[in-house]
Design a protein around this motif. Structure first.
Motif, PDB file in Angstrom:
ATOM      1  N   VAL A 114      26.272 -15.644  13.758  1.00 34.21           N
ATOM      2  CA  VAL A 114      25.502 -14.785  13.462  1.00 34.21           C
ATOM      3  C   VAL A 114      25.557 -13.907  15.258  1.00 34.21           C
ATOM      4  O   VAL A 114      26.266 -12.240  15.198  1.00 34.21           O
ATOM      5  CB  VAL A 114      24.144 -14.970  13.986  1.00 34.21           C
ATOM      6  CG1 VAL A 114      23.176 -14.185  14.774  1.00 34.21           C
ATOM      7  CG2 VAL A 114      23.666 -16.035  12.636  1.00 34.21           C
ATOM      8  N   PHE A 115      25.692 -14.772  15.932  1.00 32.83           N
ATOM      9  CA  PHE A 115      26.044 -13.498  17.586  1.00 32.83           C
ATOM     10  C   PHE A 115      27.414 -12.960  16.709  1.00 32.83           C
ATOM     11  O   PHE A 115      26.999 -11.501  17.536  1.00 32.83           O
ATOM     12  CB  PHE A 115      26.382 -14.864  19.195  1.00 32.83           C
ATOM     13  CG  PHE A 115      25.736 -15.359  19.365  1.00 32.83           C
ATOM     14  CD1 PHE A 115      24.320 -15.082  19.285  1.00 32.83           C
ATOM     15  CD2 PHE A 115      25.529 -15.009  20.938  1.00 32.83           C
ATOM     16  CE1 PHE A 115      22.916 -15.941  19.247  1.00 32.83           C
ATOM     17  CE2 PHE A 115      24.570 -15.631  21.762  1.00 32.83           C
ATOM     18  CZ  PHE A 115      23.376 -15.892  20.972  1.00 32.83           C
ATOM     19  N   PHE A 116      28.219 -13.114  16.430  1.00 33.01           N
ATOM     20  CA  PHE A 116      29.372 -12.579  16.772  1.00 33.01           C
ATOM     21  C   PHE A 116      29.767 -11.305  15.442  1.00 33.01           C
ATOM     22  O   PHE A 116      30.050 -10.217  15.732  1.00 33.01           O
ATOM     23  CB  PHE A 116      31.041 -13.230  15.696  1.00 33.01           C
ATOM     24  CG  PHE A 116      31.627 -12.688  15.858  1.00 33.01           C
ATOM     25  CD1 PHE A 116      32.652 -11.412  14.136  1.00 33.01           C
ATOM     26  CD2 PHE A 116      33.002 -12.026  16.982  1.00 33.01           C
ATOM     27  CE1 PHE A 116      33.557 -11.503  14.039  1.00 33.01           C
ATOM     28  CE2 PHE A 116      34.281 -11.151  16.719  1.00 33.01           C
ATOM     29  CZ  PHE A 116      34.707 -11.099  15.382  1.00 33.01           C
ATOM     30  N   LEU A 117      28.676 -11.667  14.679  1.00 35.49           N
ATOM     31  CA  LEU A 117      28.340 -10.197  13.801  1.00 35.49           C
ATOM     32  C   LEU A 117      27.351  -9.532  14.610  1.00 35.49           C
ATOM     33  O   LEU A 117      28.000  -8.201  13.875  1.00 35.49           O
ATOM     34  CB  LEU A 117      28.061 -10.770  12.210  1.00 35.49           C
ATOM     35  CG  LEU A 117      28.820 -12.194  11.715  1.00 35.49           C
ATOM     36  CD1 LEU A 117      28.531 -12.508  10.073  1.00 35.49           C
ATOM     37  CD2 LEU A 117      30.180 -10.967  10.865  1.00 35.49           C
ATOM     38  N   THR A 118      26.355 -10.120  14.928  1.00 37.26           N
ATOM     39  CA  THR A 118      25.929  -8.401  15.692  1.00 37.26           C
ATOM     40  C   THR A 118      26.586  -7.525  16.077  1.00 37.26           C
ATOM     41  O   THR A 118      26.400  -6.526  16.434  1.00 37.26           O
ATOM     42  CB  THR A 118      24.772  -9.291  16.289  1.00 37.26           C
ATOM     43  OG1 THR A 118      25.136 -10.215  17.100  1.00 37.26           O
ATOM     44  CG2 THR A 118      23.558  -9.694  15.399  1.00 37.26           C
ATOM     45  N   GLY A 119      27.407  -8.824  17.252  1.00 44.39           N
ATOM     46  CA  GLY A 119      28.118  -7.488  18.702  1.00 44.39           C
ATOM     47  C   GLY A 119      29.176  -6.309  16.957  1.00 44.39           C
ATOM     48  O   GLY A 119      29.372  -4.761  17.666  1.00 44.39           O
ATOM     49  N   LEU A 120      29.818  -7.518  16.193  1.00 42.62           N
ATOM     50  CA  LEU A 120      30.259  -6.392  15.768  1.00 42.62           C
ATOM     51  C   LEU A 120      29.464  -4.826  14.347  1.00 42.62           C
ATOM     52  O   LEU A 120      29.778  -3.227  14.803  1.00 42.62           O
ATOM     53  CB  LEU A 120      31.049  -6.940  14.246  1.00 42.62           C
ATOM     54  CG  LEU A 120      32.546  -7.452  13.935  1.00 42.62           C
ATOM     55  CD1 LEU A 120      33.323  -7.914  12.554  1.00 42.62           C
ATOM     56  CD2 LEU A 120      33.323  -6.890  15.443  1.00 42.62           C
ATOM     57  N   LEU A 121      28.181  -5.360  14.352  1.00 40.97           N
ATOM     58  CA  LEU A 121      27.441  -4.651  14.079  1.00 40.97           C
ATOM     59  C   LEU A 121      26.958  -3.338  15.321  1.00 40.97           C
ATOM     60  O   LEU A 121      26.955  -2.146  14.107  1.00 40.97           O
ATOM     61  CB  LEU A 121      25.780  -5.312  13.727  1.00 40.97           C
ATOM     62  CG  LEU A 121      24.906  -4.461  12.866  1.00 40.97           C
ATOM     63  CD1 LEU A 121      24.720  -3.321  11.631  1.00 40.97           C
ATOM     64  CD2 LEU A 121      23.792  -5.061  12.549  1.00 40.97           C
ATOM     65  N   PHE A 122      26.736  -3.151  16.022  1.00 38.45           N
ATOM     66  CA  PHE A 122      26.644  -2.557  17.062  1.00 38.45           C
ATOM     67  C   PHE A 122      27.693  -1.522  17.476  1.00 38.45           C
ATOM     68  O   PHE A 122      27.579  -0.816  17.307  1.00 38.45           O
ATOM     69  CB  PHE A 122      25.511  -3.177  18.639  1.00 38.45           C
ATOM     70  CG  PHE A 122      24.584  -3.331  18.048  1.00 38.45           C
ATOM     71  CD1 PHE A 122      23.970  -4.888  18.164  1.00 38.45           C
ATOM     72  CD2 PHE A 122      23.664  -2.897  17.782  1.00 38.45           C
ATOM     73  CE1 PHE A 122      22.875  -5.263  17.396  1.00 38.45           C
ATOM     74  CE2 PHE A 122      22.107  -2.747  17.959  1.00 38.45           C
ATOM     75  CZ  PHE A 122      21.446  -4.402  17.537  1.00 38.45           C
ATOM     76  N   LEU A 123      28.599  -1.981  17.240  1.00 37.18           N
ATOM     77  CA  LEU A 123      29.784  -1.815  17.220  1.00 37.18           C
ATOM     78  C   LEU A 123      30.212  -0.928  16.538  1.00 37.18           C
ATOM     79  O   LEU A 123      30.149   0.522  16.509  1.00 37.18           O
ATOM     80  CB  LEU A 123      31.329  -2.414  17.486  1.00 37.18           C
ATOM     81  CG  LEU A 123      32.429  -2.321  17.922  1.00 37.18           C
ATOM     82  CD1 LEU A 123      32.591  -1.130  18.716  1.00 37.18           C
ATOM     83  CD2 LEU A 123      33.738  -2.823  17.601  1.00 37.18           C
ATOM     84  N   GLY A 124      29.699  -1.319  15.535  1.00 31.20           N
ATOM     85  CA  GLY A 124      29.544   0.016  14.089  1.00 31.20           C
ATOM     86  C   GLY A 124      28.935   1.164  14.266  1.00 31.20           C
ATOM     87  O   GLY A 124      29.015   2.224  13.861  1.00 31.20           O
ATOM     88  N   LEU A 125      27.517   0.532  14.603  1.00 22.24           N
ATOM     89  CA  LEU A 125      26.251   1.662  15.436  1.00 22.24           C
ATOM     90  C   LEU A 125      26.946   2.708  16.704  1.00 22.24           C
ATOM     91  O   LEU A 125      27.211   4.305  15.773  1.00 22.24           O
ATOM     92  CB  LEU A 125      25.607   1.128  15.959  1.00 22.24           C
ATOM     93  CG  LEU A 125      24.474   0.187  15.328  1.00 22.24           C
ATOM     94  CD1 LEU A 125      23.495  -0.255  15.533  1.00 22.24           C
ATOM     95  CD2 LEU A 125      24.108   1.415  13.797  1.00 22.24           C
ATOM     96  N   PHE A 126      27.999   2.127  17.676  1.00 20.78           N
ATOM     97  CA  PHE A 126      28.148   3.042  17.963  1.00 20.78           C
ATOM     98  C   PHE A 126      29.184   4.222  17.327  1.00 20.78           C
ATOM     99  O   PHE A 126      29.405   5.061  17.479  1.00 20.78           O
ATOM    100  CB  PHE A 126      28.991   2.600  19.261  1.00 20.78           C
ATOM    101  CG  PHE A 126      29.256   3.302  20.232  1.00 20.78           C
ATOM    102  CD1 PHE A 126      29.226   3.948  20.567  1.00 20.78           C
ATOM    103  CD2 PHE A 126      29.822   2.607  21.373  1.00 20.78           C
ATOM    104  CE1 PHE A 126      29.345   4.901  22.092  1.00 20.78           C
ATOM    105  CE2 PHE A 126      31.299   3.155  22.601  1.00 20.78           C
ATOM    106  CZ  PHE A 126      30.019   4.335  23.060  1.00 20.78           C
ATOM    107  N   ILE A 127      29.893   3.801  16.391  1.00 22.58           N
ATOM    108  CA  ILE A 127      30.943   4.400  16.063  1.00 22.58           C
ATOM    109  C   ILE A 127      30.545   5.825  15.170  1.00 22.58           C
ATOM    110  O   ILE A 127      30.719   6.825  15.339  1.00 22.58           O
ATOM    111  CB  ILE A 127      32.154   3.345  15.183  1.00 22.58           C
ATOM    112  CG1 ILE A 127      33.146   2.385  16.259  1.00 22.58           C
ATOM    113  CG2 ILE A 127      33.499   4.602  14.015  1.00 22.58           C
ATOM    114  CD1 ILE A 127      34.510   1.716  15.478  1.00 22.58           C
ATOM    115  N   GLY A 128      29.029   4.706  13.904  1.00 20.67           N
ATOM    116  CA  GLY A 128      29.080   5.775  13.677  1.00 20.67           C
ATOM    117  C   GLY A 128      28.313   7.126  13.984  1.00 20.67           C
ATOM    118  O   GLY A 128      28.347   8.185  13.729  1.00 20.67           O
TER     119      GLY A 128
END
Lengths: 324, 534, 120, 216
Positions: free
Chosen positions: C73-87
């Motif tokens: 879960v920790f890892f995926l939240t990291g990816l999610l917020f990176l996705g937000l940043f790019i988006g």
């Protein structure tokens, strides 16, 4: 400050909160502000009354030493103070968004003026090739579209009376539009921090009648300065080209050296050499200021190559000669 | 020291000597050391603030030249943000209280905790070096291309902030793991105090947002040294991209600041109303909601920077959503006072002033979120007033409230209630004098970061400066009587406020191991109804 | 202390060897695919293969598959917020000049690059 | 394998943890929190990369021809093998096979060294031909924004290289401690944590390689 005409006062003209609204779209800002202001004041008063009542009613007294009833949940209340603010803010969002679009998308028939922001001065280029520094002359009741770009760092063109503001980004164009409802002189500020002279980077929007505007365009254009004797032309350029922003004529050093008694004097340069202030030195310092910077001054003068034709340079030199 | 009872050994005096403090792994001592460091930073930042206001007494240059003024407001911003307000509640009060409220002996990684303190000091040294060697004059936002072309020491200030970022990340990691793994037996997620929920949400933001600040500042340093061109428009880069990078951290950073403050307010209101919080789950979930929405709204700092209108509208919509959880929290706090027994001690006065000032900050935030108004109000004193209402009115009030609330627990001494109330009143009045006038200044079009201003603004600026003296006096008073309480304050009982959270179950100041035996948790943190007080 | 030690899942060696082999195969695949030009699809394929390789490393080498779910879960939240940043960055830079085309173009990039033809 | 000859140092659980299991879980959770911080740290660079690739696609294609994908591919294989040997090292620590642990750690260290040497060669050719960030750029190119690609290239691979060096330092420290027999089936946390860090470094290179070398 360039001694272009003085802008109208911002603080007293207009309502309690805003300077006078001059542009046609200014009401977008004022209306939404007042709506949110009064909604907030009402909600704030309600909360103050409720808190005041609680503080008075349930303050700790010898007989009220522990809470009798622990209301820890009330779904109806929770839903109301989630949904109502949500609906309210979404309404405010839409109002702000539609107002914004009207404020920033220029009508098709807007006449275009180019704005260039440079470290601590505004330069305006008009459709007929005319240039003015620190003073934007626009006709009243006609939509004006400013296409802006910066030459060095970020600046921001801000006219409080027109409620317009947009950053100037180097190597990119940004645009704003406005339509003045009445004539007058209105204050221009630079709103994005751009260094030491950020607070000096002011200007004036001079709104004039359409006929006056056409007369000004012709009259202050390049061709119009034929008949004017050189030193008077130089004196007029001293203000219209913004030289007075950095060079004084009374001997006091400002950002640049003063012009009083400069002609014929010998100047020691930052590089240590000395040079006699003659026509060539003045011409070169205008076209390429960083070549021979006088000692004790920052090399911040922008090059005026292309901004001044030869006759205008000769006019300025004559004017400097006159300043003994 | 009043020698009534023989002084029992506690965490303050049991391992004796300066080395025991320098190498301490005890979260309480690290919390005290952080408290000392951030107080120095707060005093320094406050002095700069007073100088700024003094300069604005009248338009012309009074004390400084334009460059010095620019350096001054940059230092005021950078010191207050990076050195004081980001670490203030999590690192000092949080470090001290979090393990005790969880019933744990220490944070999960004590050595990491001490390392993050020393990283903080190294970062502070970089900032002080930058102060001495020609301070940066770019504003705490370091916008390029000005920050990559100015000749002041931007590199040492950015490296200072870069290093301070790591101290914040390590604290965040420490708290995340401590909350997950170190809770006392019986303490489920919904039996934790709300201060812990707030610190959990803060830790999430600290770990997820601060690295982007690190890469932004690193890129800025590389821009100045190697000219890599990402933010340099002449080389094809895009200065607005720097603004995106910077605000991706800096907006969540303002939630790093306000969330722990909200946690402290939940503690204060429940403790001084002696009543269970109204809607525990909602207040807890709204902390997490704020932490997540915080990452979606940074674009409202770029409304007028040349951002695409599609981005403007979406960021404006999301900015309004972030206001809702804060609203829920305020309503729940007020509902908590219903049928409570309200005790007007100093911490509660700070909680009340937090409510008032944070509401004003929140309403003006809603105004600034609306696109049309923000076009007018961006980069004016209206924005300066808004964020001071939320940061100074919100975070500093809550920090002072929390400081007074836990002061007996931290030092075993009671502060003087009389002076506490006077100081709180002075701060409240002074604060409103300074910053409410700036709302009017801003709406009259006065741009921010202006060295000299048009004469017509002089009366408002002067009034604001007088207010800053009152505010400065109030804060000075707090410093004086708190230090005085250390010297000859009355010894504090274990539980002066009768609160139920675990840190009050051990004596104050607590022993190094916090609890003689690990406490068992059977009821919620504010279950005053289940526990009939004496 | 040794009582509940059996919990750490010790994967048999063949898992690691199989993952290693697949990773090498995927590397060779991505290099091979890069020789042909698929136009816009280039980056999609490259990223697809990279995501496969990354998930292999994550699941087997880093043991996320057999681990406590909280780490994933920790890892995926990291990816999610990176996705937000790019988006959101793409939302701005991709749609610049959407209401006024003059805002979209970047002009006048002045860099002292010696152009190839001028050089030889 | 004669385990009884190699004696192991008994690990002492920290005072604030209940047992070794509690300590191990806390350490792993903390490590994963650190890893997502690293992901966002490199993520910022990937965002800059995607944006500038979208703004100047042709320049990226032309500029990447100066990178030799053969060396990049070799580096990828080096890192993947070192990731494999690291995973095997963690596994052998889990089953208390000290000699295998040291062998795999040394192999990981060597592959990492190989990676850095190849990177050194690559950098030298770039510096020699002048393909550097704008300040020292004297390479040839058809686009004005050419140095932007190399600014990004050097920042991304340089930062990644720095992380590889830190990893090598950590592995060396692990080798020393495994020699002293500190890691066995009841305590191998540091090996697992350095392993996680190393796999992350490999993960980042897995994305860096196609983005920089195989724009195609």
């Amino acid at each position: 400050m360039t001694n272009t005409p003085k802008a109208e006062i911002l603080i007293s003209k207009g309502g309690f909160w805003f300077p006078e609204a001059i542009s046609t779209q200014a009401h977008q800002v004022d209306q939404i502000f007042h709506f949110i202001l009064w909604a907030s004041i009402i909600l704030f008063l309600i909360l103050t009354v409720v808190v005041g009542y609680f503080l008075y009613k349930y303050k700790r007294t010898p007989e009220n030493t522990y809470a009798k009833k622990h209301v820890t949940h009330n779904n109806v209340l929770e839903i109301t103070w989630t949904v109502i603010p949500l609906v309210l803010v979404l309404f405010i969002f839409y109002w702000g968004y539609s107002g914004y679009l009207k404020m920033t998308i220029p009508p098709a028939n807007a006449s275009e003026i180019r704005v260039t922001g440079r470290k601590w001065m505004w330069q305006f280029d008009y459709p007929n090739g005319n240039k003015s520094i620190g003073e934007l002359v626009v006709p009243v009741h006609t939509p004006i579209r400013l296409v802006m770009s910066s030459e060095d760092v970020l600046h921001s063109f801000f006219v409080p009376n027109f409620r317009v503001k947009r950053d100037l980004v180097p190597n990119r164009y940004t645009r704003i539009w406005f339509e003045a409802k009445r004539t007058g002189n209105f204050q221009i500020f630079c709103a994005e921090f751009c260094g030491d002279g950020h607070s000096d980077m002011m200007g004036v929007v001079r709104v004039v009648t359409a006929s006056e505007y056409q007369k000004w365009l012709k009259e202050s254009g390049a061709a119009a300065s034929e008949g004017v004797p050189l030193d008077q032309l130089g004196e007029k350029l001293y203000t219209s080209k913004g030289c007075n922003a950095c060079h004084s004529t009374d001997g006091s050093a400002k950002v640049g050296p003063s012009w009083k008694g400069i002609y014929g004097a010998t100047h020691t340069l930052a590089s240590g050499q000395t040079v006699k202030v003659d026509d060539n030195y003045i011409r070169e310092s205008m076209v390429d200021p960083k070549a021979k910077v006088t000692a004790g001054f920052q090399p911040v003068m922008p090059p005026f190559a292309g901004l001044l034709n030869d006759r205008e340079i000769a006019g300025l030199i004559e004017y400097i000669k006159k300043l003994k | 020291m009043s020698e009534s009872a023989p002084v029992k050994d506690n965490y303050l005096n049991s391992p004796k000597g300066i080395w025991s403090w320098i190498y301490t792994l005890d979260h309480k001592r690290i919390g005290i050391m952080y408290l000392a460091a951030i107080s120095v930073a707060f005093i320094l930042g406050g002095i700069f603030a007073l100088l700024l206001r003094l300069e604005h007494l009248n338009p012309g240059p009074l004390l400084f030249t334009a460059k010095q003024y620019n350096q001054l407001f940059t230092l005021h911003g950078a010191i207050m943000v990076f050195l004081f307000i980001v670490p203030s509640i999590p690192a000092s009060l949080g470090n001290f209280i979090l393990p005790m409220q969880l019933g744990a002996k220490d944070v999960a990684f004590p050595r990491l905790n001490l390392t993050s303190y020393y990283i903080y000091l190294i970062g502070a040294i970089f900032c002080i070096y930058s102060m001495i060697a020609g301070a940066a004059d770019t504003g705490w936002t370091f916008y390029t291309p000005y920050s990559s072309t100015t000749d002041t020491s931007v590199i040492s200030m950015t490296l200072g902030a870069f290093i301070l970022g790591f101290s914040s990340i390590l604290t965040g990691i420490n708290f995340l793991v401590t909350i997950h793994k170190m809770r006392a037996p019986g303490m489920s997620w919904f039996k934790m105090p709300l201060f812990i929920w707030a610190l959990y949400a803060t830790a999430i933001i600290q770990v997820l947002a601060t690295p982007v600040l690190a890469i932004t500042l690193l890129l800025l340093v590389l821009e100045r040294t190697m000219n890599i061109g990402i933010f340099n428009p002449a080389l094809g880069g895009d200065p607005v991209l720097f603004e995106h990078f910077f605000w991706f951290y800096s907006h969540p950073a303002v939630y790093i600041m306000i969330l722990p403050a909200m946690g402290v307010i939940s503690e204060l209101i429940t403790a001084f109303c002696k009543r269970d919080i109204f809607g525990y789950k909602l207040v807890a979930y709204s902390s997490i909601a704020i932490a997540i929405i915080a990452f979606l709204v940074w674009g409202h700092h770029l409304f007028v920077s040349g951002q695409s209108d599609a981005a403007n509208s979406i960021f404006s919509l999301l900015t309004f959503l972030v206001g809702i959880p804060s609203g829920i929290k305020v309503f729940n706090w007020i509902a908590t006072m219903y049928k409570g027994t309200i005790d007007f001690k100093t911490p509660f006065l700070y909680a009340l002033s937090f409510l008032a000032l944070f509401c004003i900050g929140g309403f003006t935030g809603i105004m600034l979120g609306a696109l049309s108004f923000d076009v007018f109000a961006h980069d004016t004193y209206f924005v300066v007033a808004h964020f001071h209402y939320v940061m100074m009115g919100g975070v500093v009030m809550a920090f002072l409230g929390g400081l007074h609330y836990w002061w007996p627990k931290m030092f075993g001494k009671m502060y003087s209630e009389f002076w506490g109330r006077i100081a709180c009143a002075l701060i409240f009045i002074g604060f409103n004098m300074v910053f409410f006038t700036q709302f009017i200044l801003g709406s009259k079009g006065m741009p921010r970061r202006y060295f000299n201003y048009l004469d017509q603004y002089q009366p408002l600026h002067a009034f604001s400066t007088y207010g800053s003296w009152v505010l400065g006096l109030g804060l000075l008073l707090v410093l004086i009587y708190l230090i005085d309480s250390l010297v000859d304050g009355k010894p504090a009982p274990a539980n002066p406020w009768g609160a139920l959270t675990l840190e009050w179950q051990t004596d104050s100041p607590p022993i190094t191991e916090n609890f003689t035996h690990t406490p068992e948790v059977h009821h919620g943190p504010y279950a005053f109804d289940k526990v009939k007080p004496s | 202390m040794a009582s509940q030690q059996h919990h750490h899942h010790v994967a048999p060696v063949k898992y690691y060897v199989a993952t290693f082999a697949t990773l090498l195969a995927l590397t060779i695949l991505t290099v091979a695919v890069a020789q042909f030009d698929f136009g816009a699809m280039n980056i999609v394929i490259a990223m697809g293969v990279a995501v496969c390789k990354a998930s292999l490393v994550l699941m087997f080498f880093m043991g996320l598959l057999w681990d406590k779910k909280i780490n994933a879960v920790f890892f995926l939240t990291g990816l999610l917020f990176l996705g937000l940043f790019i988006g959101f960055c793409v939302l701005d830079i991709g749609y610049r000049g959407d209401t006024d085309p003059v805002e979209s173009l970047q002009y006048g990039v002045k860099v002292p690059v010696r152009h190839a033809e001028a050089e030889h | 394998m004669t385990t009884k000859v190699t004696q192991f140092v008994k690990h002492q659980v920290a005072h604030h943890f209940d047992n070794a299991e509690h300590e191990f879980d806390a350490a792993k959770l903390g490590m994963w929190a650190f890893l997502i911080q690293e992901i966002l740290f490199f993520g910022g660079l990937f965002v800059a990369y995607f944006i500038f690739r979208a703004m100047y696609p042709a320049m990226f294609v032309e500029a990447h021809h100066h990178l030799s994908w053969q060396l990049g591919g070799l580096n990828t294989i080096f890192l993947i093998t070192s990731s494999f040997t690291m995973a095997m090292a963690v596994r052998s620590a889990q089953v208390s096979q000290k000699n295998k642990l040291i062998l795999f750690l040394v192999l990981t260290f060597l592959f990492a060294g190989g990676f850095m040497c190849v990177k050194y060669v690559e950098y030298m050719t770039k510096i020699h031909h002048g393909y550097l960030p704008a300040k020292w750029f004297f390479g040839t190119g058809t686009f004005d924004t050419e140095p932007l690609f190399f600014g990004l290239y050097f920042t991304m691979t340089g930062l990644h290289g720095l992380h590889v060096l830190i990893g090598m330092g950590l592995i060396a420290w692990l080798i020393i401690r495994s020699n002293r027999g500190e890691f066995h089936k009841d305590y191998y946390t540091p090996v697992e944590m350095v392993g996680l860090y190393w796999h992350l470094v490999d993960l980042i290179w897995i994305f860096l390689f196609p983005l920089l070398y195989l724009i195609g």
